[in-house]
Design a protein around this motif. Structure first.
Motif, short mmCIF file in Angstrom:
data_model
loop_
_atom_site.label_atom_id
_atom_site.label_comp_id
_atom_site.label_asym_id
_atom_site.label_seq_id
_atom_site.Cartn_x
_atom_site.Cartn_y
_atom_site.Cartn_z
N ASP A 44 0.82 -1.19 0.00
CA ASP A 44 0.00 0.00 0.00
C ASP A 44 0.87 1.25 0.00
OD1 ASP A 44 -2.07 -1.77 2.25
OD2 ASP A 44 -2.52 -1.39 0.15
N GLY A 45 0.22 2.39 -0.21
CA GLY A 45 0.95 3.63 -0.29
C GLY A 45 1.11 4.07 -1.73
N PRO A 46 1.65 5.28 -1.97
CA PRO A 46 1.80 5.77 -3.34
C PRO A 46 2.85 4.97 -4.10
CG PRO A 46 2.92 7.21 -1.80
CD PRO A 46 2.16 6.22 -0.97
N SER A 47 2.84 5.16 -5.41
CA SER A 47 3.84 4.52 -6.26
C SER A 47 5.25 4.92 -5.82
CB SER A 47 3.60 4.92 -7.72
OG SER A 47 4.71 4.59 -8.51
N SER A 48 6.21 4.04 -6.04
CA SER A 48 7.59 4.33 -5.66
C SER A 48 8.16 5.50 -6.46
CB SER A 48 8.47 3.10 -5.88
OG SER A 48 8.43 2.69 -7.24
N THR A 49 7.51 5.84 -7.58
CA THR A 49 7.98 6.96 -8.40
C THR A 49 7.29 8.27 -8.04
OG1 THR A 49 6.36 6.37 -10.11
CG2 THR A 49 8.58 5.46 -10.33
N TYR A 50 6.32 8.23 -7.12
CA TYR A 50 5.66 9.46 -6.68
C TYR A 50 6.63 10.22 -5.77
CZ TYR A 50 1.92 12.56 -5.09
OH TYR A 50 1.13 13.66 -4.82
N PRO A 51 6.84 11.52 -6.00
CA PRO A 51 7.81 12.28 -5.18
C PRO A 51 7.38 12.33 -3.71
CG PRO A 51 6.56 13.75 -6.62
CD PRO A 51 6.22 12.35 -7.05
N SER A 52 8.23 11.84 -2.84
CA SER A 52 7.89 11.73 -1.42
C SER A 52 7.64 13.09 -0.77
CB SER A 52 9.02 11.00 -0.68
OG SER A 52 10.24 11.70 -0.81
N ALA A 53 8.23 14.15 -1.31
CA ALA A 53 8.03 15.48 -0.74
C ALA A 53 6.59 15.96 -0.88
CB ALA A 53 8.97 16.48 -1.40
N TYR A 54 5.85 15.35 -1.80
CA TYR A 54 4.47 15.77 -2.05
C TYR A 54 3.45 14.79 -1.49
CZ TYR A 54 7.22 18.46 -5.42
OH TYR A 54 8.17 19.26 -6.02
N VAL A 55 3.88 13.87 -0.65
CA VAL A 55 2.96 13.00 0.09
C VAL A 55 2.61 13.72 1.39
CG1 VAL A 55 2.69 10.80 1.30
CG2 VAL A 55 3.92 10.89 -0.88
N TYR A 56 1.32 13.77 1.68
CA TYR A 56 0.86 14.46 2.88
C TYR A 56 0.64 13.45 4.00
CZ TYR A 56 -2.10 17.12 6.08
OH TYR A 56 -2.64 17.72 7.20
N HIS A 57 1.33 13.63 5.11
CA HIS A 57 1.17 12.77 6.28
C HIS A 57 0.27 13.48 7.27
CE1 HIS A 57 4.41 9.99 5.04
NE2 HIS A 57 4.91 11.08 4.49
N ASP A 58 -0.91 12.92 7.48
CA ASP A 58 -1.93 13.55 8.31
C ASP A 58 -1.47 13.60 9.77
OD1 ASP A 58 -4.16 14.47 9.55
OD2 ASP A 58 -5.52 12.98 8.73
N PRO A 59 -1.33 14.80 10.36
CA PRO A 59 -0.90 14.89 11.76
C PRO A 59 -1.96 14.40 12.73
CG PRO A 59 -1.49 17.05 10.92
CD PRO A 59 -1.51 16.12 9.74
N GLU A 91 -1.42 8.40 4.95
CA GLU A 91 -0.71 9.04 3.85
C GLU A 91 -1.71 9.38 2.76
OE1 GLU A 91 2.16 6.09 2.71
OE2 GLU A 91 3.76 7.08 3.83
N TYR A 92 -1.58 10.58 2.19
CA TYR A 92 -2.44 11.00 1.10
C TYR A 92 -1.57 11.48 -0.06
CZ TYR A 92 -6.01 11.03 4.76
OH TYR A 92 -6.84 10.68 5.78
N TRP A 93 -2.00 11.20 -1.27
CA TRP A 93 -1.26 11.66 -2.44
C TRP A 93 -2.26 11.94 -3.56
CZ3 TRP A 93 -1.48 6.83 -0.47
CH2 TRP A 93 -1.96 5.80 -1.29
N LEU A 94 -1.83 12.64 -4.59
CA LEU A 94 -2.71 13.02 -5.69
C LEU A 94 -2.75 11.91 -6.72
CD1 LEU A 94 -1.60 16.74 -6.08
CD2 LEU A 94 -3.62 15.85 -4.91
N ALA A 95 -3.93 11.35 -6.92
CA ALA A 95 -4.11 10.28 -7.90
C ALA A 95 -5.08 10.74 -8.99
CB ALA A 95 -4.65 9.02 -7.22
N THR A 96 -4.86 10.29 -10.21
CA THR A 96 -5.71 10.68 -11.34
C THR A 96 -6.54 9.53 -11.87
OG1 THR A 96 -3.91 10.25 -12.88
CG2 THR A 96 -4.12 12.50 -12.04
N GLY A 97 -6.18 8.30 -11.56
CA GLY A 97 -6.91 7.15 -12.10
C GLY A 97 -8.20 6.89 -11.36
#
Length: 204
Positions: free
Chosen positions: A1-16, A27-33
């Motif tokens: 689980d989690g974003p793709s290994s090629t998704y830039p880690s700096a743009y993954v949002y970790h919910d405090p 973890e949240y990330w921007l997905a288009t599919g």
């Protein structure tokens, strides 16, 4: 689980506000599919949105990651498709299309019995899921079965788009036996409309 290994880690949002920050975080990330959480915008596009400002250039925009994922400062609330963390993440249904006006919703309703007094405490969250801010928001009705809330209704407040407020109302212990099914009514008003509804709950 989690974003793709090629998704830039700096743009993954970790919910405090993750329930177990000592052990794992949402973890949240921007997905288009529409069917896969591994399809995401081109990295170059993400860079133009999030990277620091460069002198005399329009892009990048240096938008804070938290603003995009939390719907702050004019950014709309994003539809939640996937949540991932280290322990069996549940799939979360995508919410309804956002209203252009005010859209106040009551959710995350939990009832608990206070050990000292036996009173019933109802905790819930009011969220403005619309794209217009709500003024003079207040809770005017809180009724469990036939009992009114012990504490007074809330005062006026403003809820910007995407903003939420946690609330608690207290009811007398005599409202019903533990395990009995009752109706909880929560409703209120804001400048230009009303919100709320009835919820079937069990007395704790």
């Amino acid at each position: 689980d989690g974003p793709s290994s090629t998704y830039p880690s700096a743009y993954v949002y970790h919910d405090p506000a993750s329930p177990r920050p000592d052990k794992w975080t949402y973890e949240y990330w921007l997905a288009t599919g529409s069917t896969s959480s591994f399809d995401f915008p081109p990295v170059a596009t993400l860079d133009l949105l999030f990277k620091p400002i460069q002198d005399d250039k329009i892009f990048p925009l240096a938008v804070p990651v938290i603003d995009v994922f939390e719907g702050r400062n004019g950014w709309p609330m994003l539809p939640l498709r996937y949540t991932a963390f280290s322990e069996n993440p549940p799939l979360t249904p995508e919410p309804l299309r956002k209203s252009l006006g005010v859209d106040l919703r009551i959710h995350d309703l939990v009832l608990a019995r206070e050990s000292g007094t036996g009173d019933i405490v109802a905790s819930f969250t009011i969220t403005n899921a619309g794209l217009t801010g709500a003024s003079n928001v207040e809770l005017t009705v809180a009724q469990l079965k036939s009992s009114q809330a012990i504490n007074p209704p809330s005062r006026h407040q403003h809820l910007a788009p995407g903003q939420e407020r946690e609330m608690r109302v207290r009811f007398p212990a005599s409202v019903g036996a533990a395990g009995s099914a009752v109706v909880l009514r929560l409703s209120g008003q804001y400048l230009g409309g009303t919100y709320g509804g009835s919820f079937r709950v069990k007395v704790p």
